[in-house]
Motif scaffolding. Structure first.
Motif, PDB file in Angstrom:
ATOM      1  N   GLU A   1      -0.418  24.736 -23.596  1.00 22.00           N
ATOM      2  CA  GLU A   1      -1.783  24.262 -23.487  1.00 22.00           C
ATOM      3  C   GLU A   1      -2.418  24.777 -22.201  1.00 22.00           C
ATOM      4  N   GLY A   2      -3.737  24.619 -22.087  1.00 25.32           N
ATOM      5  CA  GLY A   2      -4.434  25.031 -20.885  1.00 25.32           C
ATOM      6  C   GLY A   2      -4.646  26.530 -20.813  1.00 25.32           C
ATOM      7  N   GLN A   3      -4.809  27.043 -19.596  1.00 15.83           N
ATOM      8  CA  GLN A   3      -5.081  28.466 -19.408  1.00 15.83           C
ATOM      9  C   GLN A   3      -3.843  29.332 -19.528  1.00 15.83           C
ATOM     10  N   GLN A   4      -2.704  28.803 -19.178  1.00 17.54           N
ATOM     11  CA  GLN A   4      -1.473  29.591 -19.211  1.00 17.54           C
ATOM     12  C   GLN A   4      -0.816  29.485 -20.585  1.00 17.54           C
ATOM     13  N   TYR A   5      -1.403  30.162 -21.552  1.00 15.20           N
ATOM     14  CA  TYR A   5      -0.820  30.135 -22.893  1.00 15.20           C
ATOM     15  C   TYR A   5      -0.723  31.553 -23.446  1.00 15.20           C
TER      16      TYR A   5
ATOM     17  N   SER B   1      -9.883  35.586 -22.247  1.00 10.67           N
ATOM     18  CA  SER B   1     -10.623  34.873 -21.200  1.00 10.67           C
ATOM     19  C   SER B   1     -11.974  34.374 -21.695  1.00 10.67           C
TER      20      SER B   1
ATOM     21  N   ASN C   1     -11.572  29.989 -26.550  1.00  7.17           N
ATOM     22  CA  ASN C   1     -10.847  28.720 -26.548  1.00  7.17           C
ATOM     23  C   ASN C   1     -10.215  28.517 -27.919  1.00  7.17           C
TER      24      ASN C   1
ATOM     25  N   SER D   1     -14.087  28.829 -20.738  1.00  8.36           N
ATOM     26  CA  SER D   1     -13.255  29.456 -21.765  1.00  8.36           C
ATOM     27  C   SER D   1     -11.903  29.900 -21.221  1.00  8.36           C
TER      28      SER D   1
ATOM     29  N   ARG E   1      -8.830  29.003 -22.733  1.00  9.08           N
ATOM     30  CA  ARG E   1      -7.858  27.913 -22.790  1.00  9.08           C
ATOM     31  C   ARG E   1      -7.419  27.592 -24.223  1.00  9.08           C
ATOM     32  N   HIS E   2      -6.255  26.967 -24.341  1.00  6.37           N
ATOM     33  CA  HIS E   2      -5.847  26.282 -25.567  1.00  6.37           C
ATOM     34  C   HIS E   2      -6.028  24.798 -25.304  1.00  6.37           C
ATOM     35  N   ILE E   3      -6.951  24.174 -26.035  1.00  2.00           N
ATOM     36  CA  ILE E   3      -7.248  22.756 -25.848  1.00  2.00           C
ATOM     37  C   ILE E   3      -6.714  21.986 -27.050  1.00  2.00           C
TER      38      ILE E   3
END
Length: 453
Positions: free
Chosen positions: A68-72, A86, A89, A412, A414-416
Motif C-alpha cells: 500500500e501507499g507510494q512504495q508499491y 507517479s 492511483n 497520485s 499510490r495504492h490506496i
C-alpha cells in the motif's frame, strides 16, 4: 518578469470553408493581459473528467498490488503503466451495490455496466420499460457542460443498442450504454473515429460540414489547408510559447488525419479485391481502432471541446476473441474460468492488452504541455470495471484506477486500500465536487471519498 500578450477566448477557433479547429489552452487565454507567474498559478487550464470501462472483470491476482501507499510494485497486468505510476492511483476495496442481484437473479454483466456510472440498480426488463439512473458524467454535463462546445462525449469500440434481449432478461440497452441522461434515456456512443474527428473539427452547421467534406475529397486537402490564413493571422497575436503550442497541436491534428485516411482503406487480398466490408474510418484491428479513439479523446480534451467524456472498450459480457494475442477463446467464456490456470492466463493477456491501450492514452495526454504541466495533470481519468472476478461475478473490491492530478486536487502515485464495500459512488461524488457541481450525494454514496488529496 511579465510581458504583454493579447487575451484570447478559450472558445477561439481557426475557421475556413466549413472547418472549425478549436485551439489548445495557452498563455493568451489567461484572464489578464499581463502574464505573470502568479496569474498562471491562479488561472490555469480547466479540470476535466473521463471514464473508461472494460468488460467481464479482470484476473485480480495479476492486478492488485501487494503493498500500500507510494512504495508499491505494479503487478504484471499494470506493468504497461510503469512510466505513469507517479500519475496514477490504484484504488481497491470499492464496491458497486447497484450491480448486485437484489433478488433479480442472473444478469450481472448487464447490471455491471448499467450501474457503473449511475450507482443505480437497473430494472430487469428486455422491453421498453427500462429504468436506470442518471450517470455521473451527465450530472457533471448538466451543471458545467455549457462551458464547452459539447457538454459531454460518449465513445467506444462497439455500437450501442436500443432494444433486444442480451443478458438473462435484461435489455441490450443496459449492456451497451453506460452514460445515462436520465433514468430512461441512455446516451448512445460513437464508435467511428473519423466521425468523431469530423464532429470535432467541422464547421458549425450541417451545410458547412458537408460542403467542406466535399471540397476536401475533391482536392484531397487537409482540413488544415482551409484554416491556414486564419492560423497565420493568429500567429501574429501570440507569444513564442503559444506559437510553439499551436504548431505542435496542428501537427498532431494532421498526424491523426493522415492515420484516419489510412484507416478508411479496405484491406485487399492477393487479387486486389477487398476481402471484407467495413464502415469507413473504423479499422479492422482492435488495437488500431482503440488507439485512434484515444487520439480523439486527447484532441477533444486538449481543445476544450468537452471536459466530460466516457469510453467503453466493448459492451458488457463481450465474448470477443483476441487472436492477435494468441487468445482464440471468447472473453466472456474465459471469464468463467472455474479456476483453470490456462483460462486465467488468457484473461490476464486480454486485461493487459486493455491496459496497454490505456497507457497509450496516458502517453498522449502527458505529451501535451498545458499551463505549468501537461493535459494529464489537469484531468481525472477513471479506468475500471463493474465486476471484479468474472468467475464469481462479484461487485466488490473492484479493479479501479484513477489517473491524473486533477489540476492539483489529487495526490497520485499510490495504492490506496479502502474498507471493502466502500461505495464506488463516493469517488464519483468527490470528482463531481472537484468539477464544481453543486452536489452532496450521488448514487449510493455515503460521503466524498477520502485520502485522494
Amino acid at each position: 518578469m511579465s510581458k504583454s500578450v493579447k487575451s484570447l477566448s478559450r472558445r477561439r477557433v481557426l475557421r475556413g470553408m466549413g472547418t472549425a479547429i478549436a485551439l489548445p489552452f495557452g498563455d493568451a487565454m489567461l484572464p489578464t493581459r499581463l502574464l505573470t507567474a502568479a496569474a498562471a498559478d491562479t488561472a490555469g487550464p480547466p479540470r476535466r473528467m473521463a471514464f473508461l470501462y472494460v468488460p467481464n472483470g479482470v484476473h485480480m491476482p495479476a492486478w492488485r498490488p501487494q503493498q500500500e501507499g507510494q512504495q508499491y510494485d505494479l503487478p504484471d497486468t499494470l506493468q504497461p503503466l510503469k512510466k505513469h505510476q507517479s500519475n496514477l492511483n490504484v484504488l481497491t476495496g470499492l464496491a458497486l451495490d447497484g450491480a448486485a442481484a437484489h433478488g433479480d437473479g442472473g444478469g450481472d454483466h448487464a447490471r455491471s455496466v448499467a450501474a457503473f456510472l449511475t450507482g443505480s440498480h437497473p430494472r430487469k426488463t428486455d422491453g421498453a420499460d427500462i429504468q436506470n439512473g442518471v450517470s455521473v458524467d451527465q450530472v457533471a454535463a448538466q451543471q458545467v457542460g455549457d462551458q464547452t462546445r459539447f457538454a459531454s462525449l460518449e465513445l467506444g469500440l462497439e455500437a450501442s443498442s436500443q432494444a433486444g434481449r442480451c443478458d438473462s432478461g435484461y435489455s441490450c440497452v443496459y449492456t451497451s450504454n453506460m452514460s445515462w441522461r436520465n433514468a430512461t434515456s441512455p446516451m448512445a456512443k460513437e464508435v467511428d473515429p473519423a466521425a468523431v474527428f469530423q464532429r470535432l473539427f467541422a464547421g458549425q452547421t450541417r451545410t458547412d460540414t458537408l460542403r467542406a467534406k466535399s471540397v476536401r475529397e475533391k482536392y484531397r486537402k487537409s482540413i488544415l489547408d482551409f484554416v491556414q490564413e486564419d492560423a497565420q493571422q493568429l500567429s501574429q497575436q501570440l507569444g513564442a510559447n503559444d506559437k510553439r503550442k499551436v504548431d505542435e497541436y496542428l501537427y498532431a491534428v494532421r498526424d491523426v488525419e493522415k492515420r484516419l485516411v489510412g484507416a478508411e482503406r479496405l484491406h485487399l487480398n492477393e487479387q486486389g479485391v477487398p476481402d471484407y466490408p467495413r464502415p469507413a474510418g473504423v479499422p479492422k484491428d482492435m488495437g488500431k481502432h482503440a488507439e485512434l479513439m484515444m487520439d480523439m479523446i486527447t484532441l477533444a480534451l486538449q481543445t476544450d471541446s468537452t471536459r466530460i467524456l466516457s469510453f467503453m472498450f466493448t459492451n458488457a459480457g463481450s465474448n470477443r476473441s483476441y487472436p492477435d494475442l494468441g487468445v482464440s477463446d471468447g472473453h466472456h467464456e474465459l471469464s468463467h474460468h472455474g479456476k483453470s490456470a490456462d483460462k486465467q492466463a488468457k484473461i490476464a493477456k486480454i486485461n493487459r492488452f486493455h491496459v496497454e491501450k490505456f497507457a497509450y492514452l496516458l502517453d498522449r495526454m502527458s505529451s501535451v504541455p498545458e499551463g505549468q504541466g501537461t493535459l494529464l495533470d489537469h484531468c481525472m481519468v477513471v479506468y475500471g470495471s463493474g465486476i471484479s472476478d468474472g468467475d464469481r461475478h462479484n461487485h466488490d473490491d473492484l479493479p479501479i484506477l484513477l489517473a491524473g492530478k486533477g489540476a492539483g486536487k489529487i495526490r497520485s502515485g499510490r495504492h490506496i486500500r479502502y474498507d471493502n464495500g466502500t461505495p464506488l459512488c463516493n469517488l464519483y461524488l468527490w470528482m463531481l465536487q472537484q468539477m464544481g457541481a453543486q452536489v452532496d450525494h450521488f448514487g449510493d454514496s455515503t460521503a466524498a471519498l477520502k485520502h485522494l488529496g
